[in-house]
Design a protein around this motif. Structure first.
Motif, PDB file in Angstrom:
ATOM      1  N   TYR A   1       0.994  -0.955   0.009  1.00 54.19           N
ATOM      2  CA  TYR A   1      -0.150  -0.018  -0.124  1.00 54.19           C
ATOM      3  C   TYR A   1       1.110   1.460  -0.024  1.00 54.19           C
ATOM      4  CZ  TYR A   1      -4.016  -2.704   1.037  1.00 54.19           C
ATOM      5  OH  TYR A   1      -5.610  -2.868   0.541  1.00 54.19           O
ATOM      6  N   ASP A   2       1.236   1.340   0.959  1.00 52.84           N
ATOM      7  CA  ASP A   2       2.548   1.957   0.733  1.00 52.84           C
ATOM      8  C   ASP A   2       3.768   2.365  -0.530  1.00 52.84           C
ATOM      9  OD1 ASP A   2       2.015   2.294   3.621  1.00 52.84           O
ATOM     10  OD2 ASP A   2       4.636   1.653   4.082  1.00 52.84           O
ATOM     11  N   LYS A   3       3.999   1.614  -1.069  1.00 51.59           N
ATOM     12  CA  LYS A   3       4.037   1.919  -2.808  1.00 51.59           C
ATOM     13  C   LYS A   3       3.050   2.627  -4.018  1.00 51.59           C
ATOM     14  CE  LYS A   3       8.558  -0.006  -1.684  1.00 51.59           C
ATOM     15  NZ  LYS A   3       9.476   1.423  -1.716  1.00 51.59           N
ATOM     16  N   ALA A   4       2.421   1.649  -3.209  1.00 60.32           N
ATOM     17  CA  ALA A   4       1.483   2.172  -4.357  1.00 60.32           C
ATOM     18  C   ALA A   4       0.218   3.642  -4.431  1.00 60.32           C
ATOM     19  CB  ALA A   4       0.001   1.356  -4.731  1.00 60.32           C
ATOM     20  N   TYR A   5       0.503   4.240  -2.897  1.00 54.47           N
ATOM     21  CA  TYR A   5      -0.726   5.417  -2.363  1.00 54.47           C
ATOM     22  C   TYR A   5       0.068   6.133  -1.422  1.00 54.47           C
ATOM     23  CZ  TYR A   5      -4.492   1.827  -3.244  1.00 54.47           C
ATOM     24  OH  TYR A   5      -5.302   1.112  -4.182  1.00 54.47           O
ATOM     25  N   GLY A   6       1.624   5.191  -1.102  1.00 53.85           N
ATOM     26  CA  GLY A   6       2.185   6.955  -0.187  1.00 53.85           C
ATOM     27  C   GLY A   6       2.535   6.656   0.770  1.00 53.85           C
ATOM     28  N   ALA A   7       3.230   6.017   1.571  1.00 52.64           N
ATOM     29  CA  ALA A   7       3.619   5.451   2.709  1.00 52.64           C
ATOM     30  C   ALA A   7       2.586   6.481   4.106  1.00 52.64           C
ATOM     31  CB  ALA A   7       4.864   5.745   3.671  1.00 52.64           C
TER      32      ALA A   7
END
Length: 237
Positions: free
Chosen positions: A26-32
């Motif tokens: 999710y961090d990679k896709a939407y930002g941390a």
């Protein structure tokens, strides 16, 4: 070289893999996205690392100018160390080390390292000390004592980088320095390179959609995550 190795992974990413694979994706896709409490703790951790970096590197620095200026700077650094660590000891760097490493020489602090084979990893170990011909990794955590699997993986990734960095052998263990409350240390046996290679390849497979991500097992990880609304995992409490 497996697909994906053209982009290096970091020890921090491999550590996060041990906490929650879905959160990492999710961090990679939407930002941390993290809670305000997590952001505050992260900022506190950054400040602790910055102070320690100054404290451990200051004694070995050489400065030009008059002896008077040098003495003034040394005095100021001593005051900073005493303030940062509650007046522990005499301000000597040994106050920042576990008993085994008293008198060790700092050979690296926050220096970027890269190793491309057999898997591509780039990172900056907090500190590397040398004593009796062996090198020791120290990783600082701004929380109280308690070693997690993510800590072991992060140390293992730094060891992976350091094993090809010097002819001096790497010790079979490293240390986690805890600065939450009174400073303490945990001695941690280092995982072999194979564990790092396996974790790297799993993360590449996850990013490429070839594996199903695992979820966190600790409620604290879910509570600090900003992706809870989109996550299919039942919320831990």
């Amino acid at each position: 070289m497996p697909r994906g190795d053209n982009q290096p992974l970091s020890p921090t990413e491999l550590a996060q893999l041990s906490r929650c694979e879905q959160q990492l994706l999710y961090d990679k896709a939407y930002g941390a996205k993290r809670s305000q409490h997590w952001q505050k703790r992260s900022a506190e951790g950054d400040a602790v690392h910055a102070k320690l970096h100054r404290a451990v590197t200051a004694p070995s620095r050489t400065r030009r100018g008059s002896m008077l200026i040098w003495l003034a700077v040394a005095a100021l650094l001593l005051v900073l160390v005493l303030l940062a660590f509650g007046g522990r000891g005499s301000g000597d760097k040994d106050a920042l080390l576990p008993t085994e490493l008293q008198g060790a020489e700092l050979i690296m602090s926050e220096r970027s390292l890269v190793r491309k084979k057999p898997v591509h990893i780039r990172g900056r170990p907090d500190e590397v000390w040398q004593k009796n011909g062996r090198r020791y990794i120290i990783e600082t955590k701004s929380r109280a004592g308690g070693v997690f699997e993510s800590d072991r993986m992060q140390l293992a990734a730094y060891a992976y980088l350091l094993r090809v960095e010097s002819s001096a052998p790497l010790a079979a263990h490293g240390y986690i320095r805890f600065t939450g409350g009174e400073q303490s240390f945990a001695k941690v046996k280092l995982k072999p390179d194979e564990a790092v290679i396996e974790a790297h390849r799993r993360l590449v497979s996850l990013k490429n959609g070839k594996e199903t991500p695992r979820f966190a097992r600790q409620a604290a990880i879910c509570q600090g995550c900003g992706h809870r609304d989109r996550c299919a995992q039942p919320k831990l409490s």
